[in-house]
Design a protein around this motif. Structure first.
Motif, PDB file in Angstrom:
ATOM      1  N   ARG A 247     -92.323  16.873   4.847  1.00 33.41           N
ATOM      2  CA  ARG A 247     -91.321  17.571   5.655  1.00 33.41           C
ATOM      3  C   ARG A 247     -91.020  18.936   5.047  1.00 33.41           C
ATOM      4  NH1 ARG A 247     -86.059  14.985   8.521  1.00 33.41           N
ATOM      5  NH2 ARG A 247     -87.760  13.686   9.276  1.00 33.41           N
ATOM      6  N   ARG A 249     -88.600  22.669   5.634  1.00 37.08           N
ATOM      7  CA  ARG A 249     -87.572  23.406   6.358  1.00 37.08           C
ATOM      8  C   ARG A 249     -88.231  24.486   7.206  1.00 37.08           C
ATOM      9  NH1 ARG A 249     -85.167  24.072   1.320  1.00 37.08           N
ATOM     10  NH2 ARG A 249     -85.458  26.323   1.565  1.00 37.08           N
ATOM     11  N   ARG A 252     -89.465  27.593   5.605  1.00 35.50           N
ATOM     12  CA  ARG A 252     -90.554  27.465   4.634  1.00 35.50           C
ATOM     13  C   ARG A 252     -91.920  27.396   5.294  1.00 35.50           C
ATOM     14  NH1 ARG A 252     -88.979  25.333  -0.303  1.00 35.50           N
ATOM     15  NH2 ARG A 252     -91.142  25.786  -0.905  1.00 35.50           N
ATOM     16  N   ASP A 270     -84.136  21.889  12.437  1.00 33.34           N
ATOM     17  CA  ASP A 270     -84.381  22.743  11.269  1.00 33.34           C
ATOM     18  C   ASP A 270     -85.546  22.287  10.397  1.00 33.34           C
ATOM     19  OD1 ASP A 270     -82.042  24.348  11.862  1.00 33.34           O
ATOM     20  OD2 ASP A 270     -80.863  22.645  11.145  1.00 33.34           O
ATOM     21  N   HIS A 271     -86.290  21.260  10.813  1.00 34.95           N
ATOM     22  CA  HIS A 271     -87.360  20.730   9.967  1.00 34.95           C
ATOM     23  C   HIS A 271     -88.628  20.465  10.775  1.00 34.95           C
ATOM     24  CE1 HIS A 271     -83.759  19.778   7.549  1.00 34.95           C
ATOM     25  NE2 HIS A 271     -84.556  19.949   6.519  1.00 34.95           N
TER      26      HIS A 271
END
Length: 378
Positions: A247, A249, A252, A270-271
């Protein structure tokens, strides 16, 4: 008697690697590449240092054979895989193996080099333990039981030889415990010949009773590149594949995602989950899909939304997980109602959105109209 135990150890070890290679070729196992890369490098050091610490021991030939076999499996595994940077744990394993080589080369001390490699063995098993804990079907092979028996026989050879030392038993015991731990994790029944061997329709099958999701599909090439093809018939509502991966973010994610790097699936606002290195990475988009993603408490699964015939490509609609995203993709699915450009969930027609919602085939954050409307306004 020592010779009999030696022959048993060699036979069990050979049978284990043969079974594992057969399972790898038939997509019955999904081994962890990091562990095998480390083992292929470390087993050569282990075999060499063991021979230096225990000269003349018959069991050293078992370790030499295992070293060659590990390299063969690693080559077979990595030829069909893409490279991923090693994690922190994997980096520690690699550093320990390199450290053992350095100790041996600089200080000419085979004993402590051997002890360092022994200490690294349990660490090298960590990626495989984590993989099996997440999904034990990834390693459901009788090879782990055969290797456990091979280690026991090797231990019997060592204990019956005169002048045994701690360096002679430590490596065998660590290997035995590590192999046995995976065997227990995947279930002892995998060594049962009634499960592993058999005949059907006049033909002999090996490992046929151990069926994993990868064994139900095959990978082919199309105008889009790699794609996943059903190897058997599936009925509407069947669970096909679990989507897995590390997983990340949203902030990233790679700034440029194209080709094989564009394998991220949004799972929360958000992921995203990244590439898993498994067959779920290769499933393509279609504007007229035959499958869809269902989010549950136990994971994210691909579900057949209609009957799928053997030989048919498996597809899903990428828009059913995307929210508040400027990502888009030019579509070449060739469906009659192809949308040409694939975007987030709001780019679907209201009727199509409701169609996916009614079948629970959208991400949780897209199930309510007000949230989708808010995301569109934002």
């Amino acid at each position: 008697m020592v010779e009999a135990w030696f022959l048993m150890a060699l036979a069990a070890t050979f049978a284990g690697y043969a079974a594992y290679l057969a399972g790898l070729r038939r997509n019955l196992v999904e081994p962890n590449r990091a562990s095998w890369l480390i083992w292929s490098a470390a087993t050569a050091v282990e075999a060499s240092t063991y021979a230096a610490v225990n000269p003349g021991g018959m069991q050293r030939w078992v370790f030499l054979f295992a070293a060659f076999a590990c390299v063969a499996i690693t080559v077979a595994l990595w030829r069909r895989s893409s490279w991923n940077a090693p994690s922190r744990t994997e980096s520690i394993c690699i550093a320990a193996s390199l450290g053992a080589l350095a100790i041996w080369a600089l200080f000419r001390n085979a004993f402590w080099a051997h002890m360092l490699v022994i200490a690294a063995v349990p660490v090298s098993f960590w990626p495989t333990w984590a993989s099996v804990a997440a999904d034990r079907s990834r390693e459901r092979s009788p090879a782990w039981g055969l290797w456990t028996f091979g280690d026991l026989a090797t231990l019997m050879v060592a204990t019956r030889a005169p002048g045994g030392q701690v360096g002679e038993y430590a490596y065998i015991l660590v290997e035995l415990l590590c192999h046995a731990s995976v065997w227990f994790m995947i279930g002892l029944t995998t060594i049962n010949p009634l499960r592993s061997l058999g005949t059907r329709e006049g033909r002999f099958y090996m490992l046929d009773a151990i069926r994993t999701p990868a064994n139900l599909f095959k990978v082919a090439d199309t105008h889009l590149g790699k794609t996943v093809i059903a190897a058997q018939n599936f009925a509407e509502g069947d669970r096909l594949i679990e989507f897995t991966g590390r997983r990340f973010r949203a902030d990233r994610l790679p700034s440029l995602m194209r080709g094989s790097s564009d394998r991220f699936v949004q799972v929360t606002p958000d992921h995203f989950i990244g590439p898993s290195g498994r067959i779920d990475d290769l499933i393509n988009h279609s504007c007229a899909p035959n499958a869809g993603l269902r989010f549950t408490d136990r994971g994210v699964f691909l579900i057949a939304i209609r009957d799928i015939a053997a030989g048919e490509e498996v597809t899903w609609d990428y828009s059913t997980t995307l929210a508040q995203s400027n990502w888009h993709m030019i579509c070449r699915c060739h469906a009659p109602d192809c949308r040409r450009v694939i975007g987030n969930f709001t780019t679907l027609s209201p009727e199509r959105q409701e169609w996916f919602r009614g079948r629970n085939l959208v991400a949780p954050y897209l199930r309510r109209k007000d949230k989708v409307a808010g995301a569109k306004a934002a």
